[in-house]
Write a protein that holds these residues in place. Structure first.
Motif, PDB file in Angstrom:
ATOM      1  N   MET A 130       0.832  -1.174   0.000  1.00  0.00           N
ATOM      2  CA  MET A 130       0.000   0.000   0.000  1.00  0.00           C
ATOM      3  C   MET A 130       0.881   1.244   0.000  1.00  0.00           C
ATOM      4  SD  MET A 130      -3.382  -0.660   1.675  1.00  0.00           S
ATOM      5  CE  MET A 130      -4.192  -2.147   1.225  1.00  0.00           C
ATOM      6  N   PRO A 131       0.490   2.277  -0.741  1.00  0.00           N
ATOM      7  CA  PRO A 131       1.299   3.489  -0.749  1.00  0.00           C
ATOM      8  C   PRO A 131       1.248   4.175   0.598  1.00  0.00           C
ATOM      9  CG  PRO A 131      -0.637   3.715  -2.164  1.00  0.00           C
ATOM     10  CD  PRO A 131      -0.647   2.341  -1.603  1.00  0.00           C
ATOM     11  N   LYS A 132       2.382   4.638   1.045  1.00  0.00           N
ATOM     12  CA  LYS A 132       2.454   5.341   2.317  1.00  0.00           C
ATOM     13  C   LYS A 132       3.635   6.270   2.321  1.00  0.00           C
ATOM     14  CE  LYS A 132       2.113   2.522   5.434  1.00  0.00           C
ATOM     15  NZ  LYS A 132       1.853   2.022   6.549  1.00  0.00           N
ATOM     16  N   GLU A 133       3.678   7.114   3.345  1.00  0.00           N
ATOM     17  CA  GLU A 133       4.768   8.073   3.450  1.00  0.00           C
ATOM     18  C   GLU A 133       6.071   7.412   3.862  1.00  0.00           C
ATOM     19  OE1 GLU A 133       3.476  11.243   5.939  1.00  0.00           O
ATOM     20  OE2 GLU A 133       1.759  11.693   4.692  1.00  0.00           O
ATOM     21  N   SER A 134       6.015   6.339   4.626  1.00  0.00           N
ATOM     22  CA  SER A 134       7.231   5.658   5.045  1.00  0.00           C
ATOM     23  C   SER A 134       7.220   4.243   4.499  1.00  0.00           C
ATOM     24  CB  SER A 134       7.336   5.634   6.575  1.00  0.00           C
ATOM     25  OG  SER A 134       6.472   4.664   7.096  1.00  0.00           O
ATOM     26  N   ASN A 135       8.355   3.577   4.591  1.00  0.00           N
ATOM     27  CA  ASN A 135       8.454   2.201   4.102  1.00  0.00           C
ATOM     28  C   ASN A 135       8.018   1.187   5.147  1.00  0.00           C
ATOM     29  OD1 ASN A 135       9.428   2.990   1.606  1.00  0.00           O
ATOM     30  ND2 ASN A 135      11.528   3.022   2.316  1.00  0.00           N
ATOM     31  N   GLU A 136       7.663   1.645   6.337  1.00  0.00           N
ATOM     32  CA  GLU A 136       7.280   0.749   7.421  1.00  0.00           C
ATOM     33  C   GLU A 136       5.836   0.296   7.253  1.00  0.00           C
ATOM     34  OE1 GLU A 136       6.732   1.081  12.204  1.00  0.00           O
ATOM     35  OE2 GLU A 136       8.326   2.239  11.275  1.00  0.00           O
ATOM     36  N   LEU A 137       5.606  -1.011   7.393  1.00  0.00           N
ATOM     37  CA  LEU A 137       4.258  -1.551   7.281  1.00  0.00           C
ATOM     38  C   LEU A 137       3.521  -1.385   8.604  1.00  0.00           C
ATOM     39  CD1 LEU A 137       4.917  -4.950   5.465  1.00  0.00           C
ATOM     40  CD2 LEU A 137       4.059  -2.847   4.461  1.00  0.00           C
ATOM     41  N   ASN A 138       2.263  -0.959   8.535  1.00  0.00           N
ATOM     42  CA  ASN A 138       1.456  -0.938   9.753  1.00  0.00           C
ATOM     43  C   ASN A 138       0.809  -2.310   9.916  1.00  0.00           C
ATOM     44  OD1 ASN A 138      -0.967  -1.052   8.257  1.00  0.00           O
ATOM     45  ND2 ASN A 138      -1.125   1.156   8.162  1.00  0.00           N
ATOM     46  N   GLU A 139       0.058  -2.506  10.954  1.00  0.00           N
ATOM     47  CA  GLU A 139      -0.512  -3.826  11.243  1.00  0.00           C
ATOM     48  C   GLU A 139      -1.504  -4.280  10.172  1.00  0.00           C
ATOM     49  OE1 GLU A 139       0.770  -5.832  13.613  1.00  0.00           O
ATOM     50  OE2 GLU A 139       2.131  -4.162  13.787  1.00  0.00           O
ATOM     51  N   VAL A 140      -2.251  -3.354   9.595  1.00  0.00           N
ATOM     52  CA  VAL A 140      -3.201  -3.718   8.540  1.00  0.00           C
ATOM     53  C   VAL A 140      -2.437  -4.229   7.321  1.00  0.00           C
ATOM     54  CG1 VAL A 140      -4.971  -2.849   6.962  1.00  0.00           C
ATOM     55  CG2 VAL A 140      -4.966  -2.105   9.340  1.00  0.00           C
ATOM     56  N   ASP A 141      -1.366  -3.528   6.949  1.00  0.00           N
ATOM     57  CA  ASP A 141      -0.552  -3.970   5.817  1.00  0.00           C
ATOM     58  C   ASP A 141       0.050  -5.350   6.084  1.00  0.00           C
ATOM     59  OD1 ASP A 141      -1.024  -1.537   4.546  1.00  0.00           O
ATOM     60  OD2 ASP A 141       0.794  -0.626   5.336  1.00  0.00           O
ATOM     61  N   LYS A 142       0.548  -5.567   7.297  1.00  0.00           N
ATOM     62  CA  LYS A 142       1.130  -6.868   7.650  1.00  0.00           C
ATOM     63  C   LYS A 142       0.089  -7.974   7.538  1.00  0.00           C
ATOM     64  CE  LYS A 142       4.452  -4.916  10.907  1.00  0.00           C
ATOM     65  NZ  LYS A 142       4.807  -4.797  12.335  1.00  0.00           N
ATOM     66  N   LEU A 143      -1.127  -7.688   7.988  1.00  0.00           N
ATOM     67  CA  LEU A 143      -2.212  -8.664   7.913  1.00  0.00           C
ATOM     68  C   LEU A 143      -2.505  -9.018   6.456  1.00  0.00           C
ATOM     69  CD1 LEU A 143      -5.429  -8.667   9.941  1.00  0.00           C
ATOM     70  CD2 LEU A 143      -5.592  -8.714   7.480  1.00  0.00           C
ATOM     71  N   LEU A 144      -2.610  -8.019   5.591  1.00  0.00           N
ATOM     72  CA  LEU A 144      -2.910  -8.275   4.190  1.00  0.00           C
ATOM     73  C   LEU A 144      -1.794  -9.054   3.504  1.00  0.00           C
ATOM     74  CD1 LEU A 144      -4.500  -4.847   3.220  1.00  0.00           C
ATOM     75  CD2 LEU A 144      -5.657  -7.021   3.590  1.00  0.00           C
ATOM     76  N   VAL A 145      -0.557  -8.708   3.807  1.00  0.00           N
ATOM     77  CA  VAL A 145       0.580  -9.444   3.244  1.00  0.00           C
ATOM     78  C   VAL A 145       0.525 -10.901   3.684  1.00  0.00           C
ATOM     79  CG1 VAL A 145       3.093  -9.696   3.337  1.00  0.00           C
ATOM     80  CG2 VAL A 145       2.082  -7.448   2.962  1.00  0.00           C
ATOM     81  N   GLN A 146       0.234 -11.129   4.954  1.00  0.00           N
ATOM     82  CA  GLN A 146       0.184 -12.505   5.452  1.00  0.00           C
ATOM     83  C   GLN A 146      -0.945 -13.283   4.804  1.00  0.00           C
ATOM     84  OE1 GLN A 146       2.738 -13.529   7.496  1.00  0.00           O
ATOM     85  NE2 GLN A 146       1.953 -15.448   6.747  1.00  0.00           N
TER      86      GLN A 146
END
Length: 86
Positions: free
Chosen positions: A1-17
């Motif tokens: 997901m596009p974001k200001e930083s390269n760090e994944l938030n918990e929602v992004d981590k969930l979707l990746v998993q």
């Protein structure tokens, strides 16, 4: 997901998993099943458990959801704009 930083938030981590589990399942068997359970554990926290061959649990804050929602709205707007210019 596009974001200001390269760090994944918990929602992004969930979707990746979710993608990792589904792709692995499809490669090994040609089909797959994932169950997702969620429960509100605090007024501003949701616990999401992904059940597949392995189990993962993420805690998502209200801020994570708001960021995810904003990204989704931007993607929807871009899709609508691209369709109207075609």
């Amino acid at each position: 997901m596009p974001k200001e930083s390269n760090e994944l938030n918990e929602v992004d981590k969930l979707l990746v998993q979710l993608l990792v589990i589904l792709i692995g399942s499809w490669q090994e068997t040609g089909f797959g099943r994932i169950e997702i359970q969620s429960e509100k554990i605090k007024h501003d926290r949701i616990a999401v458990t992904i059940l597949g061959s392995t189990h993962y649990r993420y805690v998502i804050s209200d801020e994570d959801l708001k960021k995810w929602w904003r990204v989704g709205e931007k993607l929807n707007q871009n899709t609508i704009e691209s369709r109207t210019t075609e």
